[in-house]
Design an enzyme around this catalytic site. Sequence first.
Site, short mmCIF file in Angstrom:
data_model
loop_
_atom_site.label_atom_id
_atom_site.label_comp_id
_atom_site.label_asym_id
_atom_site.label_seq_id
_atom_site.Cartn_x
_atom_site.Cartn_y
_atom_site.Cartn_z
N ARG A 197 0.83 -1.21 0.00
CA ARG A 197 0.00 0.00 0.00
C ARG A 197 0.87 1.27 0.00
O ARG A 197 0.44 2.33 -0.45
CB ARG A 197 -0.96 0.02 1.19
CG ARG A 197 -2.13 1.00 0.97
CD ARG A 197 -3.05 1.14 2.18
NE ARG A 197 -2.39 1.81 3.27
CZ ARG A 197 -2.15 1.27 4.47
NH1 ARG A 197 -2.53 0.04 4.75
NH2 ARG A 197 -1.51 1.95 5.39
N TYR B 143 -16.23 15.29 -15.79
CA TYR B 143 -16.65 13.91 -15.57
C TYR B 143 -17.66 13.91 -14.41
O TYR B 143 -17.38 14.47 -13.34
CB TYR B 143 -15.41 13.07 -15.26
CG TYR B 143 -15.69 11.60 -15.19
CD1 TYR B 143 -16.02 10.89 -16.34
CD2 TYR B 143 -15.64 10.92 -13.98
CE1 TYR B 143 -16.29 9.54 -16.28
CE2 TYR B 143 -15.90 9.56 -13.92
CZ TYR B 143 -16.23 8.88 -15.07
OH TYR B 143 -16.50 7.54 -15.01
N ASP C 150 -7.26 17.41 -15.40
CA ASP C 150 -7.59 16.02 -15.73
C ASP C 150 -7.24 15.85 -17.22
O ASP C 150 -7.91 16.38 -18.09
CB ASP C 150 -9.08 15.76 -15.46
CG ASP C 150 -9.49 14.32 -15.79
OD1 ASP C 150 -8.82 13.68 -16.61
OD2 ASP C 150 -10.52 13.88 -15.25
N LYS D 127 -8.60 4.74 -19.46
CA LYS D 127 -8.87 5.19 -20.83
C LYS D 127 -7.62 5.05 -21.70
O LYS D 127 -7.12 3.97 -21.84
CB LYS D 127 -9.41 6.63 -20.79
CG LYS D 127 -10.45 6.88 -19.68
CD LYS D 127 -11.73 6.10 -19.83
CE LYS D 127 -12.62 6.12 -18.59
NZ LYS D 127 -12.93 7.41 -18.03
C1 PLP Z 1 -13.34 7.93 -16.76
C2 PLP Z 1 -12.92 9.25 -16.32
C3 PLP Z 1 -12.66 9.53 -14.98
C4 PLP Z 1 -12.84 8.49 -13.89
O1 PLP Z 1 -11.99 7.42 -14.05
P1 PLP Z 1 -12.29 5.94 -13.51
O2 PLP Z 1 -11.05 5.20 -13.87
O3 PLP Z 1 -13.51 5.45 -14.19
O4 PLP Z 1 -12.50 6.05 -12.04
C5 PLP Z 1 -12.21 10.78 -14.65
N1 PLP Z 1 -12.08 11.76 -15.59
C6 PLP Z 1 -12.35 11.52 -16.89
C7 PLP Z 1 -12.18 12.62 -17.87
C8 PLP Z 1 -12.78 10.27 -17.30
O5 PLP Z 1 -13.06 10.07 -18.59
#
Ligand code: PLP
Length: 406
Positions: A59, A112, A184, A209
Site C-alpha cells: 500500500r 466527468y 484532468d 482510458k
Molecule cells: C473515466 C474518467 C474519470 C474516472 O476514471 P475511472 O477510472 O472510471 O475512475 C475521470 N475523468 C475523466 C475525464 C474520465 O473520462
Amino acid sequence: MKKHNIENFETKCVHSGIGSYQFGPVTPPIYQTSTFRFDSAQHGASLFAGKEKGYIYTRMTNPTVEALEDCVAELEGGYKALGCASGMAAVHTVFASMLKAGDHVVCSSIVYGPTSTLLSTIMSNFGVETTFVDTADLVKVKESMRPNTKMLYVETPANPTLSITDLEGAAKIAHANNARLVVDNTFLSPALQRPIELGADVVLHSMTKFLNGHADVVAGIVVVKDEETYKIFRKVLNQTGGVIDPFNSFLVHRGIKTLSLRMQKHCENAQLVAEFLEKHPLVKWVSYPGLKSHPQYELAKKQHKGGHGGVISFEVEGGYEAGEIMMNSVKLCQLAVSLGGIETLIQHPASMTHASMGKEGRKNAGITEGLVRLSVGIENAADIIECLENALEQTTKTDTTVFEQV
Ligand SMILES: *Cc1c(COP(=O)(O)O)cnc(C)c1O
C-alpha cells in the site's frame, strides 16, 4: 542500468520507468506481494525511518507500481506520480491532499460526472465550496476566483462537448490568486497534451482510458511537480488506501509502450470520422477540435501536440429517439460507456452517462438530447464509417423492428 537521457516521446513510451531487476528482465516483473521481508530488525527500522531506500508494504510502495509511476511522471514532465485504484481515486487523492474546510474550488462546469458530484456532495460535506463555471471562458474563471480559492480544476477537452480550456491562461489566473491549477488530462494523454509544460501544478488521469488503452483495467494516476507536494500526497494516499495493485500496474505500463502509436491512429481515424459525419445530411453538427468548424480550432492547434484525440461528439437529426435508434443499429461500434480503448465505442449521454443531470442540467451544459459520443478506436477508418453510415440510415426508418438488432 545505464540509460542515456531520452528526449523523444515515442522512445520515452517504450523505455520510461523501467529499472534493473534480478535476472535482467527487459520488462518490470510483477511483484505480486503484499509485504517485503526485512534483512534484520535494523534494516526494518532504517526503512521505516526513511534512511534507506527499499520496500515495506505494497500500500506504501511496490516496485511494479513504482515502475509505472516513474514512467507516467516522465511522460507528463512531472517530479513523481502516484498510482491509484481508479481515476476517481486519483481525483479524490488530489482533493483530500489539497483542500480543507473553508477552501473554495473553481471547477469546469462540464467535467466527468462523478468528479462534479464528489465536489458538490462529499467535499461540500467537509466544508469545501465549489463554483462550477465554463472554464473555456477565462473571463468567467477570473470572476469566479475568491480570496479563499485554493484550486482551479479543469478538464480539457471537456466531456462530452469537447470545448477547450486555455491551460496557459488558466494557470496564470490560478497563480495570480495563489491557487493551484489541477488538470484532468484523461482525454488526450501526455502524447497530445502536457499540462505541466503549460503551467499546471497537478495532472491526473483515469488510466482506464487512453493510457492503458485496452479496456481491460480500471486505474488512475496523479502527477506532481515537486518533492514537498509528493510527500503530502503520498501520505494521504497511504492513509486513504486507494492504491493501484501490482498486476494492474504491469498491464497499464505494458499498454503505455504503444501509447504514441495508438494516439496517432486514434487521431487519424477520428479526423476522418469527424469529416465524414460533418458532411452527412442526418448529422446536425459535429464537435471535434480537429475540425475547422470547432469554435476553438486555433487554440486546440496551439495547445495539442500533433492531434486532437479519439473522442467525437455529434448531434443526430431527430433528437433523443434518433440517438436511441442509432445506438441499437451499430454493428462494429460497441455500445458501451468509457473511452480510449483500441475498439470504437459509442454511447448516448442523454440516456446514459449524463442521464442523472436531468434535461435542464444537460441543456445548461450544452449536452443536447441527440448528442452521440464516439470514442474512435484503431480499426480501419472505412469500417467505422460504414458502421456509422448504416446506423444513421436506420434513424430515418420509423419501424425500428425491420432491421436486425445486434
Ligand atoms: C473515466 C474518467 C474519470 C474516472 O476514471 P475511472 O477510472 O472510471 O475512475 C475521470 N475523468 C475523466 C475525464 C474520465 O473520462
